[in-house]
Design an enzyme around this catalytic site. Structure first.
Site, PDB file in Angstrom:
ATOM      1  N   VAL A  72      52.164  -0.080 -55.572  1.00 59.37           N
ATOM      2  CA  VAL A  72      53.487   0.544 -55.536  1.00 59.37           C
ATOM      3  C   VAL A  72      53.608   1.524 -56.700  1.00 59.37           C
ATOM      4  O   VAL A  72      52.848   1.475 -57.661  1.00 59.37           O
ATOM      5  CB  VAL A  72      54.620  -0.510 -55.586  1.00 59.37           C
ATOM      6  N   CYS A  73      54.559   2.429 -56.578  1.00 57.38           N
ATOM      7  CA  CYS A  73      54.782   3.427 -57.636  1.00 57.38           C
ATOM      8  C   CYS A  73      55.064   2.713 -58.954  1.00 57.38           C
ATOM      9  O   CYS A  73      55.719   1.682 -58.949  1.00 57.38           O
ATOM     10  CB  CYS A  73      55.962   4.318 -57.282  1.00 57.38           C
ATOM     11  N   PRO A  74      54.555   3.244 -60.017  1.00 57.77           N
ATOM     12  CA  PRO A  74      53.901   4.538 -60.183  1.00 57.77           C
ATOM     13  C   PRO A  74      52.369   4.478 -60.215  1.00 57.77           C
ATOM     14  O   PRO A  74      51.728   5.463 -60.564  1.00 57.77           O
ATOM     15  CB  PRO A  74      54.427   5.005 -61.536  1.00 57.77           C
TER      16      PRO A  74
END
Length: 72
Positions: free
Chosen positions: A10-12
Site C-alpha cells: 500500500v502507499c507509499p
C-alpha cells in the site's frame, strides 16, 4: 526490463520503490511496476508527471495494473 512487484503493497511503498528506481535509471531504460491498489496507481501517475518519462498503464486483470515506465 526490471519488474517491481508491488502486489499487496500500500502507499507509499510502491511510490518509494518507483522513486528509487527512477533515480538509478539512465535515458532509454525501462521498468515495470505491478500493483493491485488503485490509490497506488493514482499516486504513481502524479509522481511520473514530475519526471522526464513516458509511461503506459495496462489493467491486465480486474484490479491489477502494470505500469511500464521509460526514461526519456
Amino acid at each position: 526490463m526490471k519488474k517491481i512487484d508491488c502486489l499487496g503493497d500500500v502507499c507509499p511503498i510502491p511510490v518509494i520503490k518507483a522513486k528509487k528506481e527512477l533515480h538509478n535509471m539512465k535515458s532509454g531504460e525501462s521498468f515495470m511496476i505491478v500493483t493491485d491498489h488503485s490509490c497506488t496507481l493514482e499516486s504513481l501517475v502524479e509522481l511520473l508527471k514530475k519526471y522526464d518519462v513516458e509511461y503506459n498503464v495496462d489493467e491486465v486483470i480486474n484490479g491489477v495494473w502494470e505500469i511500464t515506465i521509460t526514461k526519456c
